[in-house]
Design a protein around this motif. Structure first.
Motif, PDB file in Angstrom:
ATOM      1  N   LYS A   1      11.071   2.187  -1.801  1.00 45.96           N
ATOM      2  CA  LYS A   1      10.369   3.187  -2.591  1.00 45.96           C
ATOM      3  C   LYS A   1       9.151   3.687  -1.811  1.00 45.96           C
ATOM      4  O   LYS A   1       8.545   2.941  -1.048  1.00 45.96           O
ATOM      5  CB  LYS A   1       9.936   2.596  -3.922  1.00 45.96           C
ATOM      6  CG  LYS A   1      11.126   2.190  -4.765  1.00 45.96           C
ATOM      7  CD  LYS A   1      10.712   1.571  -6.066  1.00 45.96           C
ATOM      8  CE  LYS A   1      11.969   1.159  -6.825  1.00 45.96           C
ATOM      9  NZ  LYS A   1      11.678   0.538  -8.079  1.00 45.96           N
TER      10      LYS A   1
ATOM     11  N   PRO B   1       5.394   4.603  -1.726  1.00 46.15           N
ATOM     12  CA  PRO B   1       4.194   4.353  -2.530  1.00 46.15           C
ATOM     13  C   PRO B   1       3.333   5.607  -2.658  1.00 46.15           C
ATOM     14  O   PRO B   1       3.436   6.528  -1.854  1.00 46.15           O
ATOM     15  CB  PRO B   1       3.458   3.277  -1.730  1.00 46.15           C
ATOM     16  CG  PRO B   1       3.920   3.449  -0.337  1.00 46.15           C
ATOM     17  CD  PRO B   1       5.323   3.983  -0.406  1.00 46.15           C
ATOM     18  N   THR B   2       2.491   5.609  -3.670  1.00 49.04           N
ATOM     19  CA  THR B   2       1.517   6.676  -3.871  1.00 49.04           C
ATOM     20  C   THR B   2       0.137   6.115  -3.558  1.00 49.04           C
ATOM     21  O   THR B   2      -0.247   5.080  -4.105  1.00 49.04           O
ATOM     22  CB  THR B   2       1.551   7.178  -5.329  1.00 49.04           C
ATOM     23  OG1 THR B   2       2.869   7.663  -5.604  1.00 49.04           O
ATOM     24  CG2 THR B   2       0.540   8.270  -5.570  1.00 49.04           C
TER      25      THR B   2
ATOM     26  N   THR C   1      -3.816   6.753  -3.821  1.00 44.94           N
ATOM     27  CA  THR C   1      -4.765   7.520  -4.626  1.00 44.94           C
ATOM     28  C   THR C   1      -6.171   7.311  -4.072  1.00 44.94           C
ATOM     29  O   THR C   1      -6.606   6.169  -3.881  1.00 44.94           O
ATOM     30  CB  THR C   1      -4.718   7.064  -6.101  1.00 44.94           C
ATOM     31  OG1 THR C   1      -3.363   7.169  -6.560  1.00 44.94           O
ATOM     32  CG2 THR C   1      -5.622   7.920  -6.966  1.00 44.94           C
TER      33      THR C   1
ATOM     34  N   GLU D   1     -13.213   0.194  -2.026  1.00 36.70           N
ATOM     35  CA  GLU D   1     -11.953   0.661  -2.599  1.00 36.70           C
ATOM     36  C   GLU D   1     -11.903   2.189  -2.696  1.00 36.70           C
ATOM     37  O   GLU D   1     -11.775   2.759  -3.770  1.00 36.70           O
ATOM     38  CB  GLU D   1     -11.717   0.018  -3.975  1.00 36.70           C
ATOM     39  CG  GLU D   1     -10.248  -0.095  -4.311  1.00 36.70           C
ATOM     40  CD  GLU D   1      -9.998  -0.924  -5.560  1.00 36.70           C
ATOM     41  OE1 GLU D   1     -10.254  -0.429  -6.665  1.00 36.70           O
ATOM     42  OE2 GLU D   1      -9.519  -2.061  -5.417  1.00 36.70           O
TER      43      GLU D   1
ATOM     44  N   THR E   1      -6.426   3.379  -3.256  1.00 39.27           N
ATOM     45  CA  THR E   1      -5.567   2.343  -3.825  1.00 39.27           C
ATOM     46  C   THR E   1      -4.116   2.812  -3.744  1.00 39.27           C
ATOM     47  O   THR E   1      -3.851   3.987  -3.524  1.00 39.27           O
ATOM     48  CB  THR E   1      -5.923   2.051  -5.297  1.00 39.27           C
ATOM     49  OG1 THR E   1      -5.804   3.260  -6.044  1.00 39.27           O
ATOM     50  CG2 THR E   1      -7.327   1.488  -5.431  1.00 39.27           C
ATOM     51  N   SER E   2      -3.207   1.883  -3.952  1.00 44.49           N
ATOM     52  CA  SER E   2      -1.787   2.219  -3.919  1.00 44.49           C
ATOM     53  C   SER E   2      -1.068   1.523  -5.063  1.00 44.49           C
ATOM     54  O   SER E   2      -1.497   0.463  -5.523  1.00 44.49           O
ATOM     55  CB  SER E   2      -1.186   1.779  -2.584  1.00 44.49           C
ATOM     56  OG  SER E   2       0.212   1.965  -2.603  1.00 44.49           O
ATOM     57  N   ASP E   3       0.046   2.118  -5.488  1.00 38.56           N
ATOM     58  CA  ASP E   3       0.839   1.534  -6.571  1.00 38.56           C
ATOM     59  C   ASP E   3       1.824   0.478  -6.090  1.00 38.56           C
ATOM     60  O   ASP E   3       2.538  -0.110  -6.888  1.00 38.56           O
ATOM     61  CB  ASP E   3       1.579   2.632  -7.337  1.00 38.56           C
ATOM     62  CG  ASP E   3       2.536   3.424  -6.469  1.00 38.56           C
ATOM     63  OD1 ASP E   3       2.540   3.244  -5.237  1.00 38.56           O
ATOM     64  OD2 ASP E   3       3.288   4.253  -7.021  1.00 38.56           O
ATOM     65  N   CYS E   4       1.866   0.206  -4.786  1.00 41.51           N
ATOM     66  CA  CYS E   4       2.887  -0.710  -4.262  1.00 41.51           C
ATOM     67  C   CYS E   4       2.459  -2.172  -4.260  1.00 41.51           C
ATOM     68  O   CYS E   4       3.297  -3.050  -4.100  1.00 41.51           O
ATOM     69  CB  CYS E   4       3.331  -0.290  -2.869  1.00 41.51           C
ATOM     70  SG  CYS E   4       2.079  -0.499  -1.595  1.00 41.51           S
ATOM     71  N   GLY E   5       1.184  -2.446  -4.402  1.00 43.15           N
ATOM     72  CA  GLY E   5       0.747  -3.829  -4.460  1.00 43.15           C
ATOM     73  C   GLY E   5       0.606  -4.512  -3.104  1.00 43.15           C
ATOM     74  O   GLY E   5       0.266  -5.688  -3.031  1.00 43.15           O
TER      75      GLY E   5
ATOM     76  N   THR F   1      -0.579   1.917   3.829  1.00 40.93           N
ATOM     77  CA  THR F   1      -0.029   0.735   3.153  1.00 40.93           C
ATOM     78  C   THR F   1       0.821  -0.025   4.170  1.00 40.93           C
ATOM     79  O   THR F   1       1.368   0.571   5.099  1.00 40.93           O
ATOM     80  CB  THR F   1       0.849   1.122   1.949  1.00 40.93           C
ATOM     81  OG1 THR F   1       1.953   1.897   2.412  1.00 40.93           O
ATOM     82  CG2 THR F   1       0.062   1.903   0.918  1.00 40.93           C
TER      83      THR F   1
ATOM     84  N   TRP G   1       8.916  -1.684  -0.586  1.00 40.76           N
ATOM     85  CA  TRP G   1       8.103  -0.482  -0.419  1.00 40.76           C
ATOM     86  C   TRP G   1       8.058  -0.042   1.034  1.00 40.76           C
ATOM     87  O   TRP G   1       7.891  -0.851   1.938  1.00 40.76           O
ATOM     88  CB  TRP G   1       6.678  -0.738  -0.898  1.00 40.76           C
ATOM     89  CG  TRP G   1       6.584  -0.989  -2.370  1.00 40.76           C
ATOM     90  CD1 TRP G   1       6.618  -2.198  -3.010  1.00 40.76           C
ATOM     91  CD2 TRP G   1       6.454  -0.014  -3.400  1.00 40.76           C
ATOM     92  NE1 TRP G   1       6.516  -2.032  -4.363  1.00 40.76           N
ATOM     93  CE2 TRP G   1       6.417  -0.698  -4.629  1.00 40.76           C
ATOM     94  CE3 TRP G   1       6.356   1.374  -3.402  1.00 40.76           C
ATOM     95  CZ2 TRP G   1       6.278  -0.051  -5.849  1.00 40.76           C
ATOM     96  CZ3 TRP G   1       6.227   2.022  -4.619  1.00 40.76           C
ATOM     97  CH2 TRP G   1       6.180   1.321  -5.819  1.00 40.76           C
TER      98      TRP G   1
END
Length: 188
Positions: free
Chosen positions: A101, A103-104, A106, A121, A124-128, A163, A169
């Protein structure tokens, strides 16, 4: 009876549409891998897909249900879905390849910091997997421990957020321009 082999794509539903040879009893579907191949959106291993009343209508037309393929990583998956009325059975062999996937990333809304100030910070990313920052010019903004921005001198500089990616991801990189404002000196 064998429905055949089905190639299924990651996160795209596959609708099974068949005219039943099955009796008027309730139909159940069982998946061999409920974490990956889900029937009508549920993670349950066995799902009732039609009750007795619905099965009576089957003899007059087609019936459908949906199998979704939700991967846990970018690899090959196989499984089966078995549909039965308790006497007769249909088997569907499933094959799927998971994809990584995207990642986004932000960014913070305010991309201006003052000389000597730190911004924790900034992205940030949605992938963890975390975001690592780098500066095109550390004489304007210095990056501390890969995550903290510190204004060094007035000016503009491109900051890259990256990332790391993993088996689920993909790696992603995004560049934004940040501004460092000069310290204001008060004369008394």
């Amino acid at each position: 009876n064998n429905y055949g082999d089905v190639e299924i794509e990651d996160s795209k539903p596959f609708t099974v549409d068949f005219h039943s040879f099955l009796s008027k009893g309730a139909l159940t579907a069982t998946t061999s891998n409920p974490d990956v191949f889900r029937i009508n959106g549920t993670k349950d291993k066995t799902v009732q897909i039609a009750g007795a009343n619905e099965c009576e209508k089957l003899n007059q037309g087609n019936y459908n249900f949906t199998i979704t393929f939700t991967t846990q990583s970018a690899q090959e998956y196989t499984g089966t879905v078995t549909i039965t009325d308790g006497t007769n059975t249909i088997t569907i062999n499933l094959n799927g390849k998971g994809i990584k996937k995207n990642p986004t990333i932000t960014w913070v809304t305010n991309k201006t910091i003052g000389e000597g100030e730190q911004l924790i910070e900034a992205a940030t990313s949605d992938c963890g997997t975390g975001v690592t920052l780098s500066s095109a010019d550390e004489n304007i903004i210095k990056v501390i421990n890969g995550t903290i921005l510190e204004g060094v001198a007035a000016g503009e500089v491109e900051i890259t957020a990256t990332t790391t990616g993993d088996d689920k991801w993909a790696v992603a990189s995004v560049i934004e321009t940040f501004t460092v404002t000069a310290k204001t000196v008060q004369n008394i």
